[in-house]
Design a protein around this motif. Structure first.
Motif, PDB file in Angstrom:
ATOM      1  N   GLU A  57      -9.953  -5.027  -4.539  1.00 35.14           N
ATOM      2  CA  GLU A  57      -9.535  -6.217  -5.281  1.00 35.14           C
ATOM      3  C   GLU A  57      -9.104  -5.821  -6.693  1.00 35.14           C
ATOM      4  OE1 GLU A  57     -11.339 -10.563  -6.710  1.00 35.14           O
ATOM      5  OE2 GLU A  57     -12.534  -9.214  -5.449  1.00 35.14           O
ATOM      6  N   GLY A  58      -7.949  -6.277  -7.099  1.00 33.45           N
ATOM      7  CA  GLY A  58      -7.412  -5.926  -8.412  1.00 33.45           C
ATOM      8  C   GLY A  58      -6.337  -4.865  -8.380  1.00 33.45           C
ATOM      9  N   ILE A  59      -6.221  -4.149  -7.272  1.00 31.61           N
ATOM     10  CA  ILE A  59      -5.158  -3.148  -7.117  1.00 31.61           C
ATOM     11  C   ILE A  59      -3.923  -3.843  -6.536  1.00 31.61           C
ATOM     12  CG2 ILE A  59      -4.396  -1.105  -5.829  1.00 31.61           C
ATOM     13  CD1 ILE A  59      -6.244  -0.412  -8.112  1.00 31.61           C
ATOM     14  N   GLU A  60      -2.790  -3.684  -7.226  1.00 30.18           N
ATOM     15  CA  GLU A  60      -1.566  -4.384  -6.836  1.00 30.18           C
ATOM     16  C   GLU A  60      -0.440  -3.454  -6.406  1.00 30.18           C
ATOM     17  OE1 GLU A  60      -1.981  -8.382  -9.607  1.00 30.18           O
ATOM     18  OE2 GLU A  60      -0.664  -6.758 -10.294  1.00 30.18           O
ATOM     19  N   GLY A  61      -0.610  -2.138  -6.577  1.00 24.30           N
ATOM     20  CA  GLY A  61       0.485  -1.239  -6.256  1.00 24.30           C
ATOM     21  C   GLY A  61       0.030   0.127  -5.791  1.00 24.30           C
ATOM     22  N   LEU A  62       0.978   0.864  -5.206  1.00 20.97           N
ATOM     23  CA  LEU A  62       0.780   2.251  -4.808  1.00 20.97           C
ATOM     24  C   LEU A  62       1.849   3.112  -5.464  1.00 20.97           C
ATOM     25  CD1 LEU A  62       0.044   2.048  -0.959  1.00 20.97           C
ATOM     26  CD2 LEU A  62      -1.607   2.285  -2.822  1.00 20.97           C
ATOM     27  N   HIS A  63       1.475   4.328  -5.767  1.00 19.14           N
ATOM     28  CA  HIS A  63       2.366   5.270  -6.453  1.00 19.14           C
ATOM     29  C   HIS A  63       2.268   6.605  -5.731  1.00 19.14           C
ATOM     30  CE1 HIS A  63       2.957   7.762 -10.436  1.00 19.14           C
ATOM     31  NE2 HIS A  63       3.969   7.911  -9.610  1.00 19.14           N
ATOM     32  N   PHE A  64       3.417   7.192  -5.373  1.00 25.31           N
ATOM     33  CA  PHE A  64       3.411   8.572  -4.905  1.00 25.31           C
ATOM     34  C   PHE A  64       4.479   9.343  -5.678  1.00 25.31           C
ATOM     35  CE2 PHE A  64       6.672   6.698  -2.193  1.00 25.31           C
ATOM     36  CZ  PHE A  64       7.651   7.686  -2.114  1.00 25.31           C
ATOM     37  N   HIS A  65       4.251  10.637  -5.864  1.00 25.01           N
ATOM     38  CA  HIS A  65       5.199  11.481  -6.586  1.00 25.01           C
ATOM     39  C   HIS A  65       5.117  12.869  -5.987  1.00 25.01           C
ATOM     40  CE1 HIS A  65       6.770  13.063 -10.757  1.00 25.01           C
ATOM     41  NE2 HIS A  65       7.322  13.686  -9.729  1.00 25.01           N
ATOM     42  N   THR A  66       6.078  13.198  -5.123  1.00 27.27           N
ATOM     43  CA  THR A  66       6.072  14.513  -4.459  1.00 27.27           C
ATOM     44  C   THR A  66       7.427  15.198  -4.541  1.00 27.27           C
ATOM     45  OG1 THR A  66       6.602  13.523  -2.309  1.00 27.27           O
ATOM     46  CG2 THR A  66       4.279  13.795  -2.838  1.00 27.27           C
ATOM     47  N   LEU A  67       8.321  14.719  -5.398  1.00 27.59           N
ATOM     48  CA  LEU A  67       9.646  15.313  -5.522  1.00 27.59           C
ATOM     49  C   LEU A  67       9.766  16.096  -6.828  1.00 27.59           C
ATOM     50  CD1 LEU A  67      11.925  12.317  -4.408  1.00 27.59           C
ATOM     51  CD2 LEU A  67      10.906  14.096  -2.982  1.00 27.59           C
TER      52      LEU A  67
END
Length: 341
Positions: free
Chosen positions: A120-130
């Motif tokens: 609860e409270g998490i609104e997004g996901l982030h990935f960075h592999t480039l």
């Protein structure tokens, strides 16, 4: 790229900026006049409250970091959207130092370590592999990301595809990227934002570092041009990655090359030279010749060190009309001494 003198120009093209520290977030706030999309592997309690003031989005590297800062999050009256960095376990980055998807990586949460649903409270996901990759590498990475995390994407308000997008490179297929983004958005109509971090594209082929040949040393037939700059102090990517920069007027040596030189730095580190190969010139180098490294703005200014007390290069800007302005001289003695206490 933290060359803040260019932020007003960049702001006319980009909708925001990303930060990985309190100092970067504050610089964005002051010079781009917007809140940052902030991500860092850890947030200290000393910095976190101030980071909230400068951030619109803030991504956590782990569930334990999210839990650790709950008290400050609940006390915050400013609207900040929180997310988690996840690890899709896929990357086409060939250099391990820059690859966040290697087994044992400290960056991002593996799918098996995620809870059944987003906290609860998490609104997004982030990935960075480039890293300097094209849209087709993004497409393959995106498939790995969706294969593992589609259940969570459906619960998000936003997804951040991270950086490493070489959008301004001549052979980059921009229309393919646009279609990828449209297709992704159509699969997840719940998303309000799909975010890219194209800082690499903004800095691509910008910024030169100028140096002077101060001596020429010959050892076992190898000619070494000794420069008044240092790879260890001023261009550490040339040693860490390693990365071979473009030198204006020089080419890759071949069997027909007559004037081949290794470029050496001015510090006492034995390995302070380009280890990725030598350079061929059309004429023999002489003391006093200028050597210009191209495409050096990315990390040169922020990764410099005062190893050996070697002075930092001055920072300046060349305007369209050809005028040149010195902005700062961070290599003077007071700068060196003040860093030491």
């Amino acid at each position: 790229m933290s060359f803040w003198h260019s932020f007003p120009l960049i702001k006319s093209y980009l909708a925001g900026a990303t930060a990985s520290s309190l100092n970067e977030a504050r610089l964005i706030s002051e010079e781009m006049c917007c809140d940052a999309h902030t991500y860092a592997p850890i947030y200290t309690k000393e910095d976190f409250n101030e980071l909230l003031l400068y951030s619109s989005h803030l991504t956590f590297n782990s569930l334990s970091q999210w839990a650790r800062h709950q008290e400050a999050i609940k006390a915050c009256t400013k609207k900040v959207s929180f997310g988690l960095r996840v690890n899709p376990e896929y990357s086409e980055v060939e250099t391990d130092l820059y690859n966040p998807a290697l087994p044992g990586s400290r960056l991002g949460i593996l799918v098996e370590d995620m809870p059944a649903d987003l906290p609860e409270g998490i609104e997004g996901l982030h990935f960075h592999t480039l890293c300097e990759n094209d849209s087709y590498a993004l497409e393959r990475c995106l498939k790995a990301f969706e294969d593992r995390f589609s259940h969570y994407i459906k619960q998000c308000k936003w997804v951040n595809f991270g950086g490493g997008h070489h959008i301004t490179r001549k052979d980059y297929d921009v229309m393919h990227l646009i279609q990828l983004l449209k297709d992704f958005r159509s699969r997840y109509p719940n998303l309000q934002e799909v975010i890219l971090e194209p800082g690499e594209a903004v800095g691509w082929q910008t910024g030169v570092l100028t140096s002077t040949v101060e001596d020429i040393v010959v050892n076992k037939g190898i000619k070494i041009a000794m420069l008044n700059v240092s790879f260890a102090c001023h261009m550490p990517d040339c040693l860490e990655m390693p990365y071979k920069p473009t030198v204006l007027g020089a080419t890759e040596p071949d069997e027909n090359s007559k004037f081949v030189y290794r470029l050496g730095g001015c510090s006492c580190l034995a390995g302070d030279y380009i280890g990725m190969g030598d350079f061929a010139f059309s004429e023999p180098l002489e003391i006093g010749d200028r050597i210009v490294f191209d495409d050096m703005i990315h990390y040169t200014m922020v990764k410099t060190t005062f190893f050996n007390g070697v002075a930092h290069p001055a920072i300046g800007i060349i305007y369209k009309d050809g005028d040149f302005e010195i902005l700062s001289k961070p290599g003077d003695y007071p700068s060196y001494k003040s860093k030491l206490g």
